[in-house]
Design a protein around this motif. Sequence first.
Motif, mmCIF file in Angstrom:
data_model
loop_
_atom_site.group_PDB
_atom_site.id
_atom_site.type_symbol
_atom_site.label_atom_id
_atom_site.label_comp_id
_atom_site.label_asym_id
_atom_site.label_seq_id
_atom_site.Cartn_x
_atom_site.Cartn_y
_atom_site.Cartn_z
ATOM 1 N N HIS A 158 0.106 3.146 -11.098
ATOM 2 C CA HIS A 158 1.406 2.545 -11.407
ATOM 3 C C HIS A 158 2.182 2.431 -10.102
ATOM 4 N N THR A 159 2.241 1.228 -9.582
ATOM 5 C CA THR A 159 2.855 1.017 -8.269
ATOM 6 C C THR A 159 4.331 0.660 -8.418
ATOM 7 N N PRO A 160 5.135 0.883 -7.369
ATOM 8 C CA PRO A 160 6.579 0.606 -7.463
ATOM 9 C C PRO A 160 6.869 -0.872 -7.672
ATOM 10 N N ALA A 183 17.234 -4.291 -1.835
ATOM 11 C CA ALA A 183 15.841 -4.068 -2.242
ATOM 12 C C ALA A 183 15.349 -5.365 -2.862
ATOM 13 N N TYR A 184 14.046 -5.409 -3.150
ATOM 14 C CA TYR A 184 13.429 -6.616 -3.706
ATOM 15 C C TYR A 184 12.505 -6.217 -4.840
ATOM 16 N N LEU A 185 12.454 -7.064 -5.859
ATOM 17 C CA LEU A 185 11.510 -6.811 -6.949
ATOM 18 C C LEU A 185 10.123 -7.278 -6.509
ATOM 19 N N GLN A 190 0.267 -6.089 -4.640
ATOM 20 C CA GLN A 190 -0.745 -6.303 -3.609
ATOM 21 C C GLN A 190 -0.765 -5.210 -2.537
ATOM 22 N N PHE A 191 0.339 -5.044 -1.828
ATOM 23 C CA PHE A 191 0.361 -4.090 -0.712
ATOM 24 C C PHE A 191 0.116 -2.667 -1.203
ATOM 25 N N GLU A 206 -4.405 -1.981 -12.468
ATOM 26 C CA GLU A 206 -3.028 -1.861 -12.954
ATOM 27 C C GLU A 206 -2.690 -3.039 -13.868
ATOM 28 N N ILE A 207 -1.993 -2.729 -14.977
ATOM 29 C CA ILE A 207 -1.379 -3.767 -15.794
ATOM 30 C C ILE A 207 0.110 -3.478 -15.779
ATOM 31 N N GLY A 208 0.890 -4.405 -15.216
ATOM 32 C CA GLY A 208 2.318 -4.129 -15.081
ATOM 33 C C GLY A 208 3.133 -5.374 -14.804
#
Length: 438
Positions: A158-160, A183-185, A190-191, A206-208
Motif C-alpha cells: 500500500h503505497t502513499p 503536496a501532490y496526489l 510507479q516510483f 497493489e490495487i488502489g
Amino acid sequence: MIHTTSRVLVSDLREHVGHTVSISGWVNTLRLQRKMQFVLVRDHTGTVQVTHKRDDSELEQQLEDLTTESAIRITGRVVDNPVVKLGALEIIPESIEVLNRAESPLPIDEHTGIEQRLDWRFLDVRRRPTAQLLFAVQTTLEQAMREYAYAQGCTEMHTPKLMGTASESGAEVFKLGYFDRSAYLAQSPQFFKQMAIAAGIDRVFEIGPVFRAEPSFTSRHATEFTGVDVELAWINSVEDVMAFEEQMLTHAIGKVAEAHGDAIREAFGVEVTVPETPFPRITMAEAQEILRAKGWDPDGIKEDLDPEGERGISAHIKEQTGHEWVFITHYPTSIRPFYHMRPTDDSSVTLSFDLLWKGLEVTTGAQREHRYDMLLKQAAEKGMNTEPMQDYLNCFRFGCPPHGGLGMGLGRVLMVMLGLDTIREATFLFRGPNRLTP
C-alpha cells in the motif's frame, strides 16, 4: 420494536414454502387493485410478490400507504402459486413494518439520462440489478487477480497517495495544501513500487486509487480511478511482464466467466470468453504501417495511436488472428517516461507496451531502467530537473535489480468486459473534471 424472526433472503424463499418468514427489502412496484393488493418487494438477491386480499384491516391501509422504494419488513406465509412469474411463489402477509418511507415521486426513473442518474447514484445502483451485478463482477475480478498475484509470489503493498514532488512525467497532477507546503496526489504508484523492488521485495502488487488531473471529457477517462499495479524484479526482458499480465487476466476472466457468465449474458448481452495465450504482439512501427496503409494519419505525423488508431489496429488483429487482445510494443522514446528502458541497439524506442482489449487501452507497462547513470542521462535528454526526484533516484545507486511492471485501469477492464458505453457506468461514484459529488 424487537423483531425476533430472522431475515430470509428472496433467493432462499423456495426452501420455506408453507412457513411464515420475514423478508426485508424495498418496494419495487405497487399494484393496488379494487379487490387485491399486490406489492413487489426487492432485496439484493431478487424480487417477490406479496399478495393481499382487501379486508378493511389495518394491514390493508398500511399497504395502501406504501411508496415505491420504501424500506420495509414483511412477515408472512410463503405459498406456491404457479401463476406468479416471479419464482412461482408469493407471500401472504401477516404484518408489515415500514422501516423508512421513501418520498414520492422519485428523482429518477428508467428513462433518466446518465448524468442525472449519477446525481442519485445510490438510487440508480439500488434500482438496477445490472449495476449490482457489475460490482459483484468487480469483486470476483479483483479477488482472482490477487489470487494469481499471490500464487506468483507477489507481496501486496500500500503505497502513499500523497507525494512531496510532482515528479513523474506524463499526466498532470493535483496540487493540494499540506500544512505549510504543497503536496501532490499520486498519479501512479510507479516510483513507490520501484522503491519496494529496491527494498528487496521481489514482486509487488497493489490495487488502489490513482489520480489524474487531465481535463478529459471522454467515455474512458476519470480524474480518480482504481489502478492495478504490478512490479517484478530480476526479469530477463519486458516479455516477462507481458507474460505475467496475460496469465493474470486469463485466470481472472476465467473466474468471472465461472461465477457470473450466465448472469452477464442475461443482463448485458455479452459473452465472457477466456482468451488464449499468448496474446498477439506487434510493434508500434508495424501497427502504424498497417494503419497508414488503411488511410489512418495521412500526414504521417502521429507518434502515438489515437483512439481511432487503437480501434483500427485491434480490428486488424481480430481479423488476422481472431484475438480480441493485442500488445503494442516498442513505443517511441519521445512519448514515454525517462525511466523506461531502451534497447541497446535503438535508443529511439523503449522496451514498453500498451495492452488493448477490443480497441481500448487497458494497460501500460515496461521494463524500467535500473542503472543510475542511464536514468540520469535519459532524464537529462528530456530536459528534466532531477533534484526533486533524488529520493527516487537513490534507489538505483545501491544495487537495484533489473525490473519491470504494469499499471492497469480496473474500470476500463470492466467497461470492455461488460460492453458498457462509458467508464461512468463501471465506477461506483465517478469523478471527472465536472463531477466532485455525490
